[in-house]
Design a protein around this motif. Structure first.
Motif, PDB file in Angstrom:
ATOM      1  N   THR A  41       0.828  -1.210   0.000  1.00 50.16           N
ATOM      2  CA  THR A  41       0.000   0.000   0.000  1.00 50.16           C
ATOM      3  C   THR A  41       0.862   1.259   0.000  1.00 50.16           C
ATOM      4  O   THR A  41       0.603   2.212  -0.749  1.00 50.16           O
ATOM      5  CB  THR A  41      -0.934  -0.001   1.215  1.00 50.16           C
ATOM      6  OG1 THR A  41      -1.775  -1.148   1.173  1.00 50.16           O
ATOM      7  CG2 THR A  41      -1.784   1.261   1.238  1.00 50.16           C
ATOM      8  N   GLY A  42       1.897   1.270   0.836  1.00 51.79           N
ATOM      9  CA  GLY A  42       2.810   2.404   0.836  1.00 51.79           C
ATOM     10  C   GLY A  42       3.520   2.576  -0.489  1.00 51.79           C
ATOM     11  O   GLY A  42       3.735   3.695  -0.959  1.00 51.79           O
ATOM     12  N   CYS A  43       3.865   1.442  -1.117  1.00 51.87           N
ATOM     13  CA  CYS A  43       4.512   1.500  -2.428  1.00 51.87           C
ATOM     14  C   CYS A  43       3.571   2.091  -3.477  1.00 51.87           C
ATOM     15  O   CYS A  43       3.980   2.921  -4.298  1.00 51.87           O
ATOM     16  CB  CYS A  43       4.958   0.101  -2.832  1.00 51.87           C
ATOM     17  SG  CYS A  43       5.825   0.022  -4.408  1.00 51.87           S
ATOM     18  N   ILE A  44       2.306   1.680  -3.439  1.00 50.92           N
ATOM     19  CA  ILE A  44       1.326   2.200  -4.400  1.00 50.92           C
ATOM     20  C   ILE A  44       1.104   3.698  -4.186  1.00 50.92           C
ATOM     21  O   ILE A  44       1.026   4.480  -5.152  1.00 50.92           O
ATOM     22  CB  ILE A  44       0.012   1.421  -4.286  1.00 50.92           C
ATOM     23  CG1 ILE A  44       0.208  -0.018  -4.789  1.00 50.92           C
ATOM     24  CG2 ILE A  44      -1.110   2.096  -5.062  1.00 50.92           C
ATOM     25  CD1 ILE A  44      -0.993  -0.904  -4.600  1.00 50.92           C
ATOM     26  N   LEU A  45       0.997   4.116  -2.931  1.00 51.06           N
ATOM     27  CA  LEU A  45       0.846   5.544  -2.647  1.00 51.06           C
ATOM     28  C   LEU A  45       2.053   6.336  -3.145  1.00 51.06           C
ATOM     29  O   LEU A  45       1.915   7.439  -3.686  1.00 51.06           O
ATOM     30  CB  LEU A  45       0.653   5.761  -1.145  1.00 51.06           C
ATOM     31  CG  LEU A  45      -0.656   5.253  -0.540  1.00 51.06           C
ATOM     32  CD1 LEU A  45      -0.637   5.406   0.969  1.00 51.06           C
ATOM     33  CD2 LEU A  45      -1.845   5.987  -1.136  1.00 51.06           C
ATOM     34  N   SER A  46       3.236   5.754  -2.977  1.00 43.00           N
ATOM     35  CA  SER A  46       4.452   6.426  -3.435  1.00 43.00           C
ATOM     36  C   SER A  46       4.476   6.536  -4.949  1.00 43.00           C
ATOM     37  O   SER A  46       4.846   7.587  -5.500  1.00 43.00           O
ATOM     38  CB  SER A  46       5.682   5.651  -2.945  1.00 43.00           C
ATOM     39  OG  SER A  46       5.694   5.557  -1.536  1.00 43.00           O
ATOM     40  N   ILE A  47       4.092   5.471  -5.637  1.00 41.42           N
ATOM     41  CA  ILE A  47       4.068   5.504  -7.099  1.00 41.42           C
ATOM     42  C   ILE A  47       3.090   6.571  -7.587  1.00 41.42           C
ATOM     43  O   ILE A  47       3.376   7.326  -8.519  1.00 41.42           O
ATOM     44  CB  ILE A  47       3.703   4.115  -7.662  1.00 41.42           C
ATOM     45  CG1 ILE A  47       4.830   3.120  -7.379  1.00 41.42           C
ATOM     46  CG2 ILE A  47       3.423   4.189  -9.165  1.00 41.42           C
ATOM     47  CD1 ILE A  47       4.488   1.697  -7.731  1.00 41.42           C
ATOM     48  N   GLY A  48       1.919   6.628  -6.937  1.00 43.42           N
ATOM     49  CA  GLY A  48       0.950   7.648  -7.316  1.00 43.42           C
ATOM     50  C   GLY A  48       1.481   9.056  -7.134  1.00 43.42           C
ATOM     51  O   GLY A  48       1.241   9.935  -7.973  1.00 43.42           O
ATOM     52  N   ILE A  58       1.084  -0.174 -13.253  1.00 42.99           N
ATOM     53  CA  ILE A  58       2.100  -0.283 -12.199  1.00 42.99           C
ATOM     54  C   ILE A  58       1.469  -0.699 -10.880  1.00 42.99           C
ATOM     55  O   ILE A  58       1.999  -1.554 -10.153  1.00 42.99           O
ATOM     56  CB  ILE A  58       2.854   1.050 -12.051  1.00 42.99           C
ATOM     57  CG1 ILE A  58       3.655   1.345 -13.322  1.00 42.99           C
ATOM     58  CG2 ILE A  58       3.786   1.007 -10.845  1.00 42.99           C
ATOM     59  CD1 ILE A  58       4.354   2.683 -13.305  1.00 42.99           C
ATOM     60  N   ASN A  59       0.298  -0.140 -10.539  1.00 41.40           N
ATOM     61  CA  ASN A  59      -0.362  -0.495  -9.284  1.00 41.40           C
ATOM     62  C   ASN A  59      -0.817  -1.956  -9.287  1.00 41.40           C
ATOM     63  O   ASN A  59      -0.675  -2.661  -8.275  1.00 41.40           O
ATOM     64  CB  ASN A  59      -1.547   0.430  -9.041  1.00 41.40           C
ATOM     65  CG  ASN A  59      -1.125   1.832  -8.668  1.00 41.40           C
ATOM     66  OD1 ASN A  59       0.041   2.063  -8.333  1.00 41.40           O
ATOM     67  ND2 ASN A  59      -2.029   2.770  -8.727  1.00 41.40           N
ATOM     68  N   LEU A  60      -1.371  -2.417 -10.391  1.00 40.46           N
ATOM     69  CA  LEU A  60      -1.772  -3.823 -10.477  1.00 40.46           C
ATOM     70  C   LEU A  60      -0.561  -4.745 -10.387  1.00 40.46           C
ATOM     71  O   LEU A  60      -0.631  -5.813  -9.757  1.00 40.46           O
ATOM     72  CB  LEU A  60      -2.540  -4.067 -11.778  1.00 40.46           C
ATOM     73  CG  LEU A  60      -3.928  -3.428 -11.875  1.00 40.46           C
ATOM     74  CD1 LEU A  60      -4.541  -3.700 -13.241  1.00 40.46           C
ATOM     75  CD2 LEU A  60      -4.846  -3.946 -10.772  1.00 40.46           C
ATOM     76  N   SER A  61       0.538  -4.334 -10.995  1.00 39.37           N
ATOM     77  CA  SER A  61       1.759  -5.138 -10.907  1.00 39.37           C
ATOM     78  C   SER A  61       2.274  -5.193  -9.476  1.00 39.37           C
ATOM     79  O   SER A  61       2.733  -6.246  -9.004  1.00 39.37           O
ATOM     80  CB  SER A  61       2.834  -4.555 -11.834  1.00 39.37           C
ATOM     81  OG  SER A  61       2.395  -4.532 -13.173  1.00 39.37           O
ATOM     82  N   ALA A  62       2.190  -4.073  -8.766  1.00 40.29           N
ATOM     83  CA  ALA A  62       2.626  -4.046  -7.370  1.00 40.29           C
ATOM     84  C   ALA A  62       1.746  -4.941  -6.505  1.00 40.29           C
ATOM     85  O   ALA A  62       2.244  -5.662  -5.628  1.00 40.29           O
ATOM     86  CB  ALA A  62       2.616  -2.607  -6.845  1.00 40.29           C
ATOM     87  N   LYS A 109       2.311 -12.452  -4.500  1.00 42.36           N
ATOM     88  CA  LYS A 109       3.290 -13.528  -4.684  1.00 42.36           C
ATOM     89  C   LYS A 109       4.255 -13.605  -3.512  1.00 42.36           C
ATOM     90  O   LYS A 109       4.569 -14.697  -3.018  1.00 42.36           O
ATOM     91  CB  LYS A 109       4.051 -13.300  -5.980  1.00 42.36           C
ATOM     92  CG  LYS A 109       3.195 -13.365  -7.249  1.00 42.36           C
ATOM     93  CD  LYS A 109       2.752 -14.780  -7.556  1.00 42.36           C
ATOM     94  CE  LYS A 109       3.907 -15.617  -8.054  1.00 42.36           C
ATOM     95  NZ  LYS A 109       3.474 -16.969  -8.490  1.00 42.36           N
ATOM     96  N   LEU A 110       4.724 -12.434  -3.040  1.00 42.29           N
ATOM     97  CA  LEU A 110       5.643 -12.423  -1.902  1.00 42.29           C
ATOM     98  C   LEU A 110       4.969 -12.939  -0.634  1.00 42.29           C
ATOM     99  O   LEU A 110       5.595 -13.641   0.175  1.00 42.29           O
ATOM    100  CB  LEU A 110       6.176 -11.012  -1.687  1.00 42.29           C
ATOM    101  CG  LEU A 110       7.113 -10.452  -2.765  1.00 42.29           C
ATOM    102  CD1 LEU A 110       7.454  -8.998  -2.488  1.00 42.29           C
ATOM    103  CD2 LEU A 110       8.377 -11.291  -2.861  1.00 42.29           C
ATOM    104  N   LYS A 111       3.696 -12.596  -0.451  1.00 44.77           N
ATOM    105  CA  LYS A 111       2.979 -13.058   0.744  1.00 44.77           C
ATOM    106  C   LYS A 111       2.806 -14.568   0.749  1.00 44.77           C
ATOM    107  O   LYS A 111       2.922 -15.227   1.789  1.00 44.77           O
ATOM    108  CB  LYS A 111       1.619 -12.365   0.820  1.00 44.77           C
ATOM    109  CG  LYS A 111       0.899 -12.587   2.133  1.00 44.77           C
ATOM    110  CD  LYS A 111      -0.354 -11.736   2.216  1.00 44.77           C
ATOM    111  CE  LYS A 111      -1.022 -11.891   3.575  1.00 44.77           C
ATOM    112  NZ  LYS A 111      -2.235 -11.061   3.680  1.00 44.77           N
TER     113      LYS A 111
END
Length: 296
Positions: free
Chosen positions: A199-206, A282-286, A292-294
């Motif tokens: 979630t933090g990564c998606i917010l950062s990308i945005g 990018i968000n869907l990929s994240a 996958k990591l989880k």
């Protein structure tokens, strides 16, 4: 079991609140759909293959945005490559290792304060330090490091809050089974908090994709396609280094330049459409990578 008797006034009150709740949700979704649909309707017809695969040329009358697309991807990749290890590492230290509660509270207050600072102030600081003091000039690397400073508080806070949601019993069970501190964090705590990190990564990308003010001061607005040399590894490394040392405008900067400086509104809508599609991909990929990591 007898049903609770409710007065007509209470029933009417509940119905009004339910109506307002559904109406608010409908209005929010409708505004989002109308906004996205309006941008796509006006922008997608203006998107051409030549526009996506060429650089701008006044002589050929081409509105190419390929350099801006590459610059945007470079800004996203470079910023995340630096800010994710720093932010996640800082959050792990504050949550799992820090002993002084007062120091943790001061850092949390500082990160919350930095999150609310307008981005243009980060741009001014980046221009004064990276562009002028260090003598880098307007460059991709100056823009990346400015974005790192701007996004780091968001990554720290979202990751820290996600780590706090992991039950303490999970930690105690892992330690009771003989795991060390770091192994417990790596195999138990981080997998359980991966959703918050994503979630933090998606917010950062945005925020990276939508940023223009700070990048105008630091990364510049050039739209020149830089060619990389693949003759040898040293030549490739040198050409990559030269690329990050040159000025480069992102898609949002190009959007501003085309609409405000040149008055090309339709081109601006086309760039906005590409920005929205790029952000969605990018968000869907994240999200997919986080899932996958989880599982692993």
């Amino acid at each position: 079991m007898q049903m609770e008797h409710r007065s007509p006034r209470r029933v009417a009150y509940d119905r009004v609140l339910r109506f307002l709740l559904y109406f608010s949700a409908f209005l929010t979704c409708a505004l989002l759909v109308v906004l996205i649909g309006y941008i796509f309707v006006r922008g997608l017809p203006e998107v051409t293959w030549e526009m996506l695969t060429s650089e701008p040329s006044v002589l050929r009358d081409v509105m190419g945005i390929l350099p801006n697309i590459i610059n945007t991807l470079a800004l996203i990749a470079g910023t995340l490559l630096i800010v994710l290890p720093l932010g996640v590492g800082a959050a792990i230290y504050l949550t799992e290792y820090a002993k002084s509660r007062r120091v943790v509270e001061v850092i949390e207050f500082a990160t919350e304060t930095l999150t609310g600072i307008p981005s243009i102030l980060y741009g001014l600081v980046g221009m004064l330090f990276f562009v002028q003091t260090l003598g880098w000039g307007g460059s991709i690397r100056a823009g990346i490091l400015t974005l790192v400073i701007m996004i780091l508080p968001t990554i720290v806070r979202t990751t820290q809050e996600s780590l706090k949601t992991v039950p303490q019993s999970y930690r105690e069970a892992a330690l009771g089974l003989g795991s060390g501190k770091w192994r417990m964090i790596r195999t138990v705590v981080l997998p359980c908090s991966i959703d918050g990190i994503v979630t933090g990564c998606i917010l950062s990308i945005g925020r990276i994709v939508g940023e223009s003010a700070a990048l105008l001061y630091t990364a510049g607005s050039a739209s020149v396609l830089v060619r990389l040399s693949f003759d040898s590894i040293p030549a490739l490394a040198q050409s990559v280094g030269n690329y990050f040392a040159t000025s480069g405008g992102s898609l949002t900067v190009a959007l501003y330049m085309y609409t405000m400086e040149r008055g090309k509104i339709e081109t601006g809508f086309a760039i906005a459409s590409i920005l929205m599609i790029l952000t969605l991909i990018i968000n869907l990929s994240a999200k997919w990578l986080g899932g996958k990591l989880k599982k692993q």
